[in-house]
Design a protein around this motif. Structure first.
Motif, PDB file in Angstrom:
ATOM      1  N   UNK A   1     -26.598 -28.833   7.974  1.00 52.59           N
ATOM      2  CA  UNK A   1     -27.947 -28.316   7.757  1.00 52.59           C
ATOM      3  C   UNK A   1     -28.137 -27.048   8.576  1.00 52.59           C
ATOM      4  N   UNK A   2     -29.206 -26.322   8.246  1.00 53.19           N
ATOM      5  CA  UNK A   2     -29.506 -25.088   8.968  1.00 53.19           C
ATOM      6  C   UNK A   2     -29.510 -23.905   8.030  1.00 53.19           C
ATOM      7  N   UNK A   3     -29.236 -22.743   8.611  1.00 54.38           N
ATOM      8  CA  UNK A   3     -29.296 -21.490   7.871  1.00 54.38           C
ATOM      9  C   UNK A   3     -27.985 -21.252   7.110  1.00 54.38           C
ATOM     10  N   UNK A   4     -27.772 -22.046   6.072  1.00 50.22           N
ATOM     11  CA  UNK A   4     -26.511 -22.027   5.336  1.00 50.22           C
ATOM     12  C   UNK A   4     -26.706 -21.402   3.959  1.00 50.22           C
ATOM     13  N   UNK A   5     -26.085 -20.261   3.751  1.00 48.42           N
ATOM     14  CA  UNK A   5     -26.120 -19.631   2.438  1.00 48.42           C
ATOM     15  C   UNK A   5     -25.022 -20.196   1.544  1.00 48.42           C
ATOM     16  N   UNK A   6     -23.866 -20.436   2.146  1.00 48.41           N
ATOM     17  CA  UNK A   6     -22.752 -21.016   1.397  1.00 48.41           C
ATOM     18  C   UNK A   6     -21.782 -21.663   2.376  1.00 48.41           C
ATOM     19  N   UNK A   7     -21.062 -22.627   1.854  1.00 47.31           N
ATOM     20  CA  UNK A   7     -20.032 -23.310   2.653  1.00 47.31           C
ATOM     21  C   UNK A   7     -18.677 -22.984   2.045  1.00 47.31           C
ATOM     22  N   UNK A   8     -17.817 -22.415   2.841  1.00 51.53           N
ATOM     23  CA  UNK A   8     -16.478 -22.080   2.360  1.00 51.53           C
ATOM     24  C   UNK A   8     -15.538 -23.269   2.421  1.00 51.53           C
ATOM     25  N   UNK A   9     -15.566 -23.950   3.554  1.00 54.68           N
ATOM     26  CA  UNK A   9     -14.675 -25.093   3.769  1.00 54.68           C
ATOM     27  C   UNK A   9     -15.410 -26.126   4.609  1.00 54.68           C
TER      28      UNK A   9
END
Length: 121
Positions: free
Chosen positions: A25-33
């Motif tokens: 959670x948090x300021x996540x625009x995208x997760x790569x891995x």
């Protein structure tokens, strides 16, 4: 900016199963891995498995065929680690890791607090 929370560890007998969960959670625009690491007493932290945004997985040889990583269908910031046929040598603290891009353009590698898995009779 990014928080990872693991759950699901515990004590299990050899041959048993456990399922770990990790929520980012948090300021996540995208997760790569996103992935799982573990650290046994007196040993270095090691990769167990990771999963990239394209769905490609990378398993440690020691867990192939026994552990499975998956992502929640609806909540892409959540991953699971299904651990079957557990062995005493799987005993360790298991950490969730995520490499993310934040909304302000930063690339971060974040860690959870860890969850203990103990395999013992």
């Amino acid at each position: 900016q990014v928080q990872l929370v693991e759950s699901g560890g515990g004590l299990v007998q050899p041959g048993g199963s456990l399922r770990l969960s990790c929520v980012a959670s948090g300021s996540i625009a995208s997760i790569n891995v996103m992935g799982w690491y573990r650290q046994a007493p007196g040993k270095q932290r090691e990769l167990v498995v990771d999963l990239n945004s394209g769905g490609i997985t990378n398993y440690a040889d020691s867990v192939k065929g026994r552990f499975t990583i998956s992502r929640h269908n609806a909540h892409k910031n959540t991953v699971f680690l299904q651990m079957n046929s557990l062995k005493p040598e799987d005993t360790a603290v298991y950490y969730c890791n995520a490499n993310v891009m934040t909304y302000n353009g930063a690339s971060l590698s974040s860690w959870g607090q860890g969850t203990q898995v103990t395999v013992s009779s």
